[in-house]
Design an enzyme around this catalytic site. Structure first.
Site: not given
Ligand code: AHR
Length: 500
Positions: A173, A292
């Protein structure tokens, strides 16, 4: 009149489903590692300190790939802190989440845990506070057979054979201001390109994942993907997507429409990737690592003591409605199996996770466990290109939301057809009228559903309020299969080729 019609032909497919779409994620965050997968002294811990009760649930869930060690954590992580004799490892302030990292679990422990659980590691490198040098050293530590400083250090630390990590995330990110040393697209593209180049020179067999936007809602979404990818194109294989659905407005029809946004997001990222390929007249195609994805809102704003170890943070207790949205996200991933090659339910244990534990106590399944379990068990093979037509509704945020959301999978041997369907409607039964073409000899063998009148029903360590139920098996009549879907339900119907 609410209705849903689906036409499936055994020969019309989207593409092969990559087994890596049934991945998940373990970050050094909250109790994901400490108290989650690793808890020395727990009655169920093995000689490594790994919780065997948790491992059994992970194996049952069918998770094949696990991303590690972050997440936001990785952007401040010195991987060298987590190797070698445990007693000599430093305790560090962990700035991403405001905790203390004891480093008693690191790269070699994770690799051992992967072997024990039968999962494949997907590693992320630090492109926040660190850069290409630390990244290529980590590849050398993990993947080089021996005879060099880092590979011999791994052997000295007890891992004679290389860990053989194939999939590498180039940071995490990096467009987010919350990220340690976040960057603009040009700066990120350059550092990711150089890191990937050195990592691939170290081990040409690896694949790399460029960070896409940290969410669909980022102002720079689209521009970020095309700019960074154009710079790093030759050295990357995938671009990441991250998406967490919230439910801040407490408006159920709207929440249950969220899968529509997953669909739009995937399509938009595919367009961005193909635009760059076209612009560069490139032969190589870039695919998606949806590394994610989940629902995440219950734990927002939860407080904890700053700098403590393994606090109870991001411990969303998922309800029945959340399981339906997770089912929709899985449907979207399957419908785009031709381009989504990697996907990680974020995360795996305790932290926004399908599996919960108590320290020193039980491990149990959250509501969202079940749609993932069935998709990973039966959603393998070929994703079919269904022709769908059905009634729709509008919400505050979305228009033309189909009442029914579907995906369909033909097993690799061509002998099992599995249909997944979510009925988003809050009140009405809807029949999924399915027309089957070129499925001679197939007969339904089971209909499993998740149903509950209470969208807020949850599972606890002592009581499972949301669990799959076996429904009456629907019948086929001359290629027509009518599947009754209860209001607010997730469903799976399997058909098998009957042998004479
Ligand atoms: O999964 C939780 C968080 O969400 C992770 O650390 C990040 O990559 C995202 O913002």
């Amino acid at each position: 009149m609410k209705y849903a019609k689906l036409t499936l032909c055994s020969e019309y497919e989207v593409g092969r489903i990559d087994d890596r779409v049934y991945g998940s994620f373990i970050e050094h965050l909250g109790r994901a590692v400490y108290g989650g997968i690793y808890e020395p002294g727990h009655p169920a811990a093995d000689e490594n300190g790994f919780r065997t009760d948790v491992n059994a649930l992970i194996k049952e869930l069918g998770v094949g790939l696990v991303r590690y060690p972050g997440g936001n954590f990785v952007s401040g992580y010195n991987w060298e802190d987590g190797i070698g004799p445990v007693a000599e490892r430093p305790r560090r302030l962990e700035l991403a989440w405001g905790t203390t990292e004891p480093n008693t679990f690191g790269t070699d422990e994770f690799m051992r845990w992967c072997r024990v659980t039968g999962t494949e590691p997907m590693m992320a490198v630090n492109l926040g506070t660190r850069g290409p040098d630390g990244s290529r050293n980590l590849v050398e530590y993990c993947n080089h057979p021996g005879g060099t400083y880092w590979s011999d250090l791994r052997r000295k630390n007890g891992a004679e054979k290389p860990h053989g990590v194939k999939l590498w995330c180039l940071g995490n990110e990096m467009d987010g201001p919350w990220q340690m040393c976040h960057k603009d697209a040009v700066d990120y593209g350059k550092v990711a390109n150089e890191a990937a180049k050195l990592m691939k020179w170290t081990d040409p067999s690896i694949e790399t994942v460029l960070c896409g936007s940290s969410s669909y809602g980022m102002k720079t979404f689209g521009e970020w993907e095309t700019t960074a990818l154009d710079i790093a194109y030759d050295n990357v294989d995938y671009v990441s997507m991250h998406q967490y659905h919230g439910n801040s407005d407490d408006y159920l029809e709207n929440f249950l429409a969220k899968g529509v946004e997953t669909e739009q997001f995937i399509k938009s990222v595919v367009s961005a990737l193909d635009y760059v390929q076209g612009k560069r007249h490139a032969k190589k195609r870039i695919d998606i690592s949806f590394d994610e994805w989940n629902v995440w809102y219950h734990s927002h704003g939860a407080e904890f003591e700053k700098w403590c170890e393994a606090p109870h943070i991001l411990e969303d207790i998922y309800n029945f409605a959340d399981a339906l949205v997770v089912g929709e996200m899985l449907n979207a991933i399957l419908r785009h199996a031709d381009r989504v090659k990697v996907a990680c339910l974020a995360q795996l244990v305790n932290v926004i996770a399908p599996i919960m534990t108590e320290n020193g106590g039980k491990a149990w399944k959250q509501t969202i466990y079940y749609p993932f379990y069935y998709a990973s068990k039966y959603g393998r093979g070929r994703s079919l290109q269904g022709l769908f037509e059905g009634s729709k509704y509008d919400t505050r945020w979305y228009t033309d939301v189909p009442h029914v959301d579907t995906s369909a999978v033909l097993s690799e041997d061509g002998e099992t057809l599995t249909i997944f369907a979510v009925n988003r409607d809050l009140k009405d039964d809807i029949t999924l009228q399915t027309k089957l073409i070129a499925f001679e000899g197939f007969a339904p063998v089971e209909h499993i559903a998740l149903e509950n009148a209470d969208p807020e029903a949850i599972n606890t360590k002592d009581h499972e309020a949301v669990a799959p139920v076996k429904k009456a098996c629907p019948k086929t009549d001359n290629g027509q299969l009518d599947i009754p879907l209860s209001p607010m339900s997730w469903n799976m119907v399997r058909l098998q080729k009957i042998k004479n």
